[in-house]
Design an enzyme around this catalytic site. Structure first.
Site, PDB file in Angstrom:
ATOM      1  CG  HIS A  62       2.094  -5.712  -1.184  1.00 32.04           C
ATOM      2  ND1 HIS A  62       3.039  -4.839  -1.656  1.00 32.04           N
ATOM      3  CD2 HIS A  62       0.889  -5.158  -1.513  1.00 32.04           C
ATOM      4  CE1 HIS A  62       2.434  -3.797  -2.229  1.00 32.04           C
ATOM      5  NE2 HIS A  62       1.134  -3.971  -2.159  1.00 32.04           N
ATOM      6  NE  ARG A  87      -1.624   3.407   5.982  1.00 34.17           N
ATOM      7  CZ  ARG A  87      -1.003   4.535   5.637  1.00 34.17           C
ATOM      8  NH1 ARG A  87      -0.419   4.641   4.447  1.00 34.17           N
ATOM      9  NH2 ARG A  87      -1.004   5.571   6.445  1.00 34.17           N
ATOM     10  CG  HIS A 275      -4.845  -0.172  -6.276  1.00 29.71           C
ATOM     11  ND1 HIS A 275      -5.252  -1.467  -6.132  1.00 29.71           N
ATOM     12  CD2 HIS A 275      -3.803  -0.016  -5.412  1.00 29.71           C
ATOM     13  CE1 HIS A 275      -4.494  -2.072  -5.223  1.00 29.71           C
ATOM     14  NE2 HIS A 275      -3.612  -1.213  -4.774  1.00 29.71           N
ATOM     15  CG  ASP A 326      -2.793  -5.331  -3.435  1.00 34.31           C
ATOM     16  OD1 ASP A 326      -1.744  -5.241  -2.778  1.00 34.31           O
ATOM     17  OD2 ASP A 326      -3.641  -4.425  -3.465  1.00 34.31           O
TER      18      ASP A 326
END
Ligand code: NGQ
Ligand code: ZN
Length: 460
Positions: A62, A87, A275, A326
């Site tokens: 990302h 998050r 993952h 990631d």
């Protein structure tokens, strides 16, 4: 790329399935390897390097999160920092970004990927809309920005526009930062078609696939529809990264998330299970037998406190894996492999855990990750062999981590003692974008990144 063929001469090269000395590799005008000739005489017309390896594919990124590095490492007053509090920070951060920011960050992250030895990347791209959720005039605006960044840097792109429709397994509505991700199925399909067009325009080697974000974000019916609607292409999903996720799925569906997925969808070679951190022994064997690639992101998984992948058992069962950067908190294929091996050593109080008896750990990890990464991207890459895209890196034997080492020990030296400083050259589908460790447009791309980042940080 188009144009005349060219050649690279390597004193040592990891070709097909082994090391050869004095190898000439010829690359055709499209960027594919046309011939591999070991034991040739030095060729003054060829670009000459010490050590040539296939380049890794970064199977999960990302890019926008690259610009968050350093912003989520202070302990919160509540003192209960976790993946989920990270998050929240990430959601607030992404709400600041505009399309120019997203493109500038992606371009700089792609430069760092290339300089550290990746030739290609699967961008798991999920920020689609304006803050608040209103689509841009062009529904695929941000997919096009990712494609533009790939085009500017020469990295081999597999674009994975992400489907995201709900805030949790219970079907709750999207909220806050998630509004920028959301599409119903019909709009997702339209977006994906536009995104595929923009990816294909980047270069002949660019690829495309589909990514439901997670079992949390896409319900069973839509997952099945996507799987049917987009056949024969990479299919990526986040799974079993966090224990609360597994518990949430268990409560709603009566099964752990990985078991549920394996029972309800035809998981096979086109799947990349990002993952796969928390698996039972049975799940480990079933994923290994499925032919899917476990998409491991060891540096991010360590940073986010996910847990330790069941690597020893999974590899013993013949499981396939590749690695990804990631969150891009650090971008380094050698460090991902090192962290993967070290996680096993720390858990098992052991050494050299992931290779077979007598085999180099670095070589084992490098080979496995090459194959898994190429499979996950749907990219004809991962080996220096005729017909493959010329995704290649050269290592500098004068680098202190490599000095005096030969063959597999070069990989052990690079992975366990080195980093991107050991990478001198990188080609992606024949595009020679890194020389002497620097991307050809590093200065301009870094300057733009710094300008954008400075204004982003004023808003954080
Ligand atoms: C992501 N990151 O999509 O960026 C996720 C966090 C979520 C990782 N899983 C969001 N490492 O999983 O809900
Ligand atoms: Zn992710």
């Amino acid at each position: 790329m188009s144009g005349a063929s060219k050649s690279v001469f390597a004193r040592k090269a990891l070709v097909g399935d082994g090391w050869e000395d004095n190898v000439r590799i010829t690359i055709d005008g499209a960027g594919r390897i046309s011939s591999v000739e070991p034991q040739t005489a030095a060729d003054s017309n060829a670009y000459t390097v010490d050590v040539l390896l296939p380049a890794q594919s970064n199977l999960h990124s990302h890019t926008f999160q690259r610009a968050m590095a350093g912003l989520s490492e202070a302990r919160s007053p509540a003192g209960r920092d976790s993946f989920w509090t990270w998050r929240e920070i990430m959601y607030r951060f992404l709400d600041i970004l505009d399309p120019d920011d997203i493109e500038a960050i992606a371009a700089f992250a792609f430069v760092e990927m290339l300089e550290s030895g990746y030739g290609s990347v699967a961008e798991f791209h999920y920020v689609h809309h304006q803050p608040g959720g209103q689509p841009y005039a062009n529904l695929a605006e941000l997919s096009e920005r990712i494609a533009a960044a790939a085009n500017a840097t020469g990295i081999g792109l597999t674009l994975l526009p992400v489907a995201y429709a709900q805030g949790g397994v219970d079907g709750r509505a999207l909220a806050g930062g998630q509004l920028r991700f959301g599409n119903d199925l019909e709009r997702y399909v339209r977006l994906a078609q536009l995104a595929e067009k923009s990816a294909r325009k980047v270069s002949q080697d660019a690829g495309f696939g589909v990514a439901p974000h997670s079992i949390r974000a896409v319900n069973e019916r839509d997952l099945k529809t996507l799987e049917q609607r987009f056949q024969a292409m990479p299919f990526h999903i986040h799974i079993a990264e966090q224990i609360p996720e597994i518990e949430e799925v268990q409560a709603a569906y009566g099964q752990r998330s990985m078991s549920w997925l394996l029972d309800h969808l035809p998981v096979n070679q086109r799947w990349c299970l990002i993952h796969s951190t928390h698996m039972t022994a049975e799940e480990t064997n079933r994923v290994a037998a499925s032919g899917a690639v476990a998409g491991l992101c060891p540096v991010t998984e360590a940073n986010l406190g996910d847990g330790i992948f069941n690597g020893v058992n999974y590899l013993n069962a013949g499981g396939r894996f590749g690695t990804g950067s990631d969150s891009n908190i650090r971008i380094s294929p050698s460090e991902e492999l090192r962290q993967l091996e070290y996680s096993q050593r720390l858990r098992d109080v052991s050494r050299v855990t992931l290779s077979a008896t007598g085999k180099s750990c670095g070589r084992t990890l490098y080979d496995a990750s090459l194959a898994g990464g190429a499979q996950a991207l749907g990219r004809e890459s991962g080996s220096l062999a005729p017909g493959q895209w010329a995704d290649m890196i050269a290592l500098d034997v004068e680098n202190a981590a490599l000095f005096g080492l030969e063959y597999d020990r070069l990989l052990d030296g690079w992975i366990f003692a080195g980093d991107r400083q050991a990478v001198s050259d990188v080609w992606s589908a024949g595009r020679h974008v890194v020389h002497e460790g620097r991307h050809r447009d590093r200065n301009a791309i870094f300057a733009t990144y710094k300008t954008r980042l400075a204004s982003i940080l004023e808003k954080v």
